[in-house]
Design an enzyme around this catalytic site. Structure first.
Site, PDB file in Angstrom:
ATOM      1  N   ASP A  67      -3.258   3.142  40.951  1.00 38.67           N
ATOM      2  CA  ASP A  67      -4.581   2.545  41.333  1.00 38.67           C
ATOM      3  C   ASP A  67      -5.596   3.785  41.861  1.00 38.67           C
ATOM      4  O   ASP A  67      -6.710   3.278  42.417  1.00 38.67           O
ATOM      5  CB  ASP A  67      -4.433   1.538  42.489  1.00 38.67           C
ATOM      6  CG  ASP A  67      -3.795   0.443  41.918  1.00 38.67           C
ATOM      7  OD1 ASP A  67      -4.277   0.084  40.734  1.00 38.67           O
ATOM      8  OD2 ASP A  67      -3.051  -0.455  42.336  1.00 38.67           O
ATOM      9  N   ASP A 122      -2.782  -4.321  35.634  1.00 40.53           N
ATOM     10  CA  ASP A 122      -4.034  -3.939  36.276  1.00 40.53           C
ATOM     11  C   ASP A 122      -4.343  -2.428  35.894  1.00 40.53           C
ATOM     12  O   ASP A 122      -5.549  -2.191  35.867  1.00 40.53           O
ATOM     13  CB  ASP A 122      -3.758  -3.971  37.960  1.00 40.53           C
ATOM     14  CG  ASP A 122      -2.833  -5.104  38.332  1.00 40.53           C
ATOM     15  OD1 ASP A 122      -2.003  -5.769  37.798  1.00 40.53           O
ATOM     16  OD2 ASP A 122      -3.256  -5.367  39.531  1.00 40.53           O
TER      17      ASP A 122
END
Length: 369
Positions: free
Chosen positions: A94, A151
């Protein structure tokens, strides 16, 4: 006279111009707001994956208003994130969410050379998570070497950016390999997507699906659907590969079919109706993706569905009062409560709502590219 989307963006900027002062005084990166206070991330300190959304929000407001306060607040949070490079082991895939919306936005909007370098650093960290068996590893930790999640489609934009900036195709090659794996392994025949797929880290072969943040194995966690929708749209914008556009449209069709009559978004499209569980973050993310899809396809259904989602949020779930620091309510991190927040304000919900408004108002600096 301002239209409702211009008025909402103006009111949002005014609210955060007022409430961001307390975040700066506490020197935290807000994760959510409750009881009139900003609250920092629930796990991993400033290495928590959502840290980039607060500075990203500030950069959106700066792009729209040119108010130097927002620039200063974005850079305050950016400094905290850059300090996390030293921890390293707490960072994950991320880094795209974290650093493209902070350092990358700074470099794009101001030409800040150090921010540019820091964004390249983040891209190199993301490259380092690539398993040549065919995917980007999501998280560290025991027994997670084979985990990849939907994601990550959003994080790939950082790699495409790095290839354009450095004229080095390696970053984009890795992004496309991961996107191709996601295209093959994550998208189901009905256009829904899985959240977590585990691969054999030695061979790259699919091992199993994990339920992740949704209701149960095989169901449709709505924010995962939104990540897939927007992520494949961005992959198309970066590559012009028609396969990614087709994937984005299939996911979009499934998402649109599940929008509630009131325009809000259930946390999982397969959840039982015995308990209301809403995640408005999913609706805000999907609205952004649908607006970008409309620019590409010209299909009115994409824009009208985005407006249904945005109108639902503005009409039913925005708190404009002084009782809450943030804006968007009924945000839910996970269907099964994981301590990260349920039916509350969460900052990345605010970010995507403001980004969607910026797209409608023509002020969006498109921080993902």
């Amino acid at each position: 006279m301002l239209n409702r989307y211009e008025d909402a963006a103006k009111k949002a900027a005014e609210k955060f111009r007022r409430t961001a002062v307390s975040a700066a005084q506490a020197n935290i990166i807000p994760y959510k707001s409750e009881n009139g206070q900003w609250i920092a991330s629930p796990y991993d300190g400033n290495s928590w994956w959502t840290g980039g959304f607060w500075p990203g929000l500030m950069w959106q407001f700066y792009a729209a208003t040119k108010d130097g306060f927002f620039l200063e607040e974005a850079r305050r949070a950016e400094k905290l994130l850059v300090d996390e490079f030293r921890t390293f082991r707490a960072l994950s895939h991320d880094v795209g969410f974290m650093y493209q919306l902070s350092c990358g936005a700074d470099a794009k909007l101001t030409g800040n050379d150090q921010a540019y370098t820091d964004t390249l650093h983040a891209a190199s960290l993301l490259m380092g998570r690539f398993n040549p068996a065919g995917y980007i590893r999501a998280w560290d930790g025991e027994n997670r070497a084979g985990f990849a999640i939907i994601d990550c489609m959003m994080n790939l934009s950082l790699l495409f950016w790095a290839s354009r900036e450095t004229k080095d195709p390696r970053f984009a090659h890795v992004a496309k390999i991961h996107a191709d794996t996601a295209l093959r392994e994550f998208i189901r025949p009905d256009g829904s997507v899985s959240h977590i797929i585990e691969f054999d880290p030695e061979t790259g072969k699919r091992v199993r699906e994990h339920p992740g943040q949704g209701y149960a194995l095989g169901t449709q966690w709505s924010r995962g659907q939104a990540w897939g929708l927007y992520g494949f749209t961005l992959a198309y914008l970066n590559t012009q590969d028609a396969r990614y556009l087709d994937a984005a449209q299939r996911i979009a069709a499934n998402f649109i079919a599940h929008i509630r009559p009131d325009g809000l978004t259930d946390c999982d499209f397969c959840q039982p109706d015995t308990e209301e569980r809403i995640d408005n973050i999913a609706g805000a993310v999907a609205a952004c993706g649908l607006l970008e899809l409309h620019k590409i396809t010209g299909k009115e259904q994409h824009r009208s569905s985005a407006l249904r989602l945005i109108d639902g949020l503005l009409d039913l779930c925005c708190d404009w009062t002084k009782n809450r620091c943030g804006l968007l309510t009924k945000c839910t991190a996970s269907y099964h409560d994981d301590g990260a927040g349920r039916h509350t304000n969460i900052t990345y919900g605010d970010y995507f709502l403001v980004e969607a408004l910026a797209k409608l108002n023509g002020t969006d600096p498109m921080l993902w590219r």
